[in-house]
Design an enzyme around this catalytic site. Structure first.
Site, PDB file in Angstrom:
ATOM      1  N   ASN A 138       6.189 -15.874   0.833  1.00 15.47           N
ATOM      2  CA  ASN A 138       6.377 -14.433   1.000  1.00 15.47           C
ATOM      3  C   ASN A 138       6.795 -14.151   2.443  1.00 15.47           C
ATOM      4  OD1 ASN A 138       4.154 -11.669   1.451  1.00 15.47           O
ATOM      5  ND2 ASN A 138       6.133 -11.558   0.476  1.00 15.47           N
ATOM      6  N   CYS A 172      -3.684  -8.505   4.504  1.00 14.19           N
ATOM      7  CA  CYS A 172      -3.312  -7.207   5.059  1.00 14.19           C
ATOM      8  C   CYS A 172      -3.588  -7.184   6.559  1.00 14.19           C
ATOM      9  CB  CYS A 172      -4.084  -6.090   4.371  1.00 14.19           C
ATOM     10  SG  CYS A 172      -3.679  -4.449   5.016  1.00 14.19           S
ATOM     11  N   ASP A 181      10.188 -11.704   4.403  1.00 15.38           N
ATOM     12  CA  ASP A 181      11.616 -11.676   4.741  1.00 15.38           C
ATOM     13  C   ASP A 181      12.523 -12.173   3.622  1.00 15.38           C
ATOM     14  OD1 ASP A 181      10.794 -10.765   7.185  1.00 15.38           O
ATOM     15  OD2 ASP A 181      11.257 -12.594   8.294  1.00 15.38           O
ATOM     16  N   GLY A 220       8.700  -8.176  -1.220  1.00 12.21           N
ATOM     17  CA  GLY A 220       8.092  -6.878  -0.951  1.00 12.21           C
ATOM     18  C   GLY A 220       9.113  -5.876  -0.482  1.00 12.21           C
ATOM     19  N   ARG A 221       9.260  -5.760   0.842  1.00 11.62           N
ATOM     20  CA  ARG A 221      10.120  -4.713   1.405  1.00 11.62           C
ATOM     21  C   ARG A 221      11.573  -4.837   0.958  1.00 11.62           C
ATOM     22  NH1 ARG A 221       9.000  -5.523   7.542  1.00 11.62           N
ATOM     23  NH2 ARG A 221       8.698  -7.661   6.797  1.00 11.62           N
ATOM     24  N   LYS A 250      -4.067 -14.137  -1.609  1.00 18.37           N
ATOM     25  CA  LYS A 250      -2.930 -13.894  -0.736  1.00 18.37           C
ATOM     26  C   LYS A 250      -3.411 -13.869   0.707  1.00 18.37           C
ATOM     27  CE  LYS A 250       1.265 -11.067  -0.352  1.00 18.37           C
ATOM     28  NZ  LYS A 250       1.339 -10.788   1.084  1.00 18.37           N
ATOM     29  N   ALA A 288       0.829  -1.204   0.000  1.00 21.17           N
ATOM     30  CA  ALA A 288       0.000   0.000   0.000  1.00 21.17           C
ATOM     31  C   ALA A 288       0.863   1.253   0.000  1.00 21.17           C
ATOM     32  CB  ALA A 288      -0.926   0.001   1.212  1.00 21.17           C
TER      33      ALA A 288
END
Length: 325
Positions: free
Chosen positions: A199, A99, A201, A223-224, A138, A17
């Site tokens: 998904n 989420c 880490d 992601g991050r 997800k 987001a």
């Protein structure tokens, strides 16, 4: 195991987001990714055309390797949002049940749906039956350590027509604390025949390789770890699947890439919102460069459109010094 629509390599960009907007997804895709996923769009906001959904819904629809993620708590709006997006050319629709944000779960959406599997399955069935394009899901491992029901939900989702499932290896109550439990994802893999994506880490090729070994998943979602490193997915894909190695920009080329991303965000959001949106990306790029604190502060506080371009070029130059060293 093949991903929907034959997407390859099985290295996917996670929906985030306020981050994975069209300019950012386009940059990651340019380096190389099997799939990029839009930031979550609330179905009722999309249908009511709430302020801010235009940017989220500017999806690059029709672009190969793009998935659109929707969220909601009622079957009819979820189905209608899915139809709207599919009619505009979306190739894959993803349902958000992962989420952890309070503003989402308090509305009984996102990972809160894992507490009500029967209701969650009604949403899934409504979306699958509303469109002809592949629908994916997800989730997290469960709501908390007492409710690790991802395998059961995955099996029921598969029976309802879901064609791929991504599992973040944490519970909702963990948020992003602790470490992702990749081994727990293996229980989901054992429960279904459809592709399972791991998904959480995954910040390097080594982490991706370990996640796959522990989870027995069919691919990874990042992601991050890609923040400030838009080439990371391509780098992981090269290491794990032998795809062409990305040309990771160094020195002036790195600065040019950042300035291009900066310009794309300014054009996309406009002069008022653009400077606020781009600030976090500049921060991540400067993390990658180890930009000195005083220069970093100058970049993040500069309000002059002309001066900031010069400051960005200076701030990103430190990457060339690291490479030279």
């Amino acid at each position: 195991m093949a991903l929907p629509l034959g997407l390859t390599p099985p290295v996917l960009l996670a929906p985030m987001a306020g981050i994975t907007d069209l300019p950012t997804r386009s940059l990651v895709a340019r380096f190389g990714a099997g799939l990029v996923v839009s930031e979550m769009i609330a179905s009722h906001e999309l249908l009511s055309k709430s302020p801010g959904t235009r940017e989220k819904a500017e999806l690059g629809i029709g672009i190969e390797g793009t998935s659109v993620q929707i969220a909601g708590r009622e079957a009819a709006p979820m189905a209608e949002a899915a139809r709207m997006i599919a009619n505009q050319g979306a190739r894959i629709i993803d349902i958000n049940m992962g989420c952890p944000a309070k503003k989402v779960t308090q509305g009984l959406s996102g990972s809160a749906l894992m507490k009500t599997p029967d209701h969650a399955l009604r949403l899934i069935e409504a979306v699958v039956n509303a469109v002809d394009v592949p629908v994916t899901l997800k989730t997290r491992l469960g709501w908390d350590d007492e409710m690790l029901n991802a395998p059961i939900i995955a099996k029921r989702a598969e029976a309802a027509g879901i064609c791929m499932i991504t599992i973040h290896g944490r519970t909702r109550c963990q948020f992003y604390k602790g470490h992702a439990n990749w081994r727990a994802i293996a229980r989901v893999k054992d429960a279904v025949q459809i592709p399972v994506i791991a998904n959480g880490d995954i910040t390097s090729a080594a982490a991706a390789r370990t996640a796959l070994a522990h989870s027995q998943a069919d691919g990874v979602m990042i992601g991050r770890g890609a923040q400030g490193k838009p080439w990371l997915l391509a780098e992981v894909a090269h290491a794990l699947y032998g795809t062409p190695a990305p040309q990771i920009p160094q020195g002036a080329a790195f600065g040019d890439m950042v300035l291009e991303h900066y310009d794309d965000i300014q054009r996309f959001y406009g002069p008022k919102l653009g400077p606020r949106v781009v600030r976090k990306h500049l921060g991540w790029y400067m993390d990658t460069c180890d930009t000195p604190a005083d220069l970093r502060r100058a970049v993040l506080t500069c309000a002059d459109p002309g001066e900031i371009r010069t400051l960005i070029a200076q701030a990103m130059f430190y990457r060339s010094e690291q490479v030279a060293a």
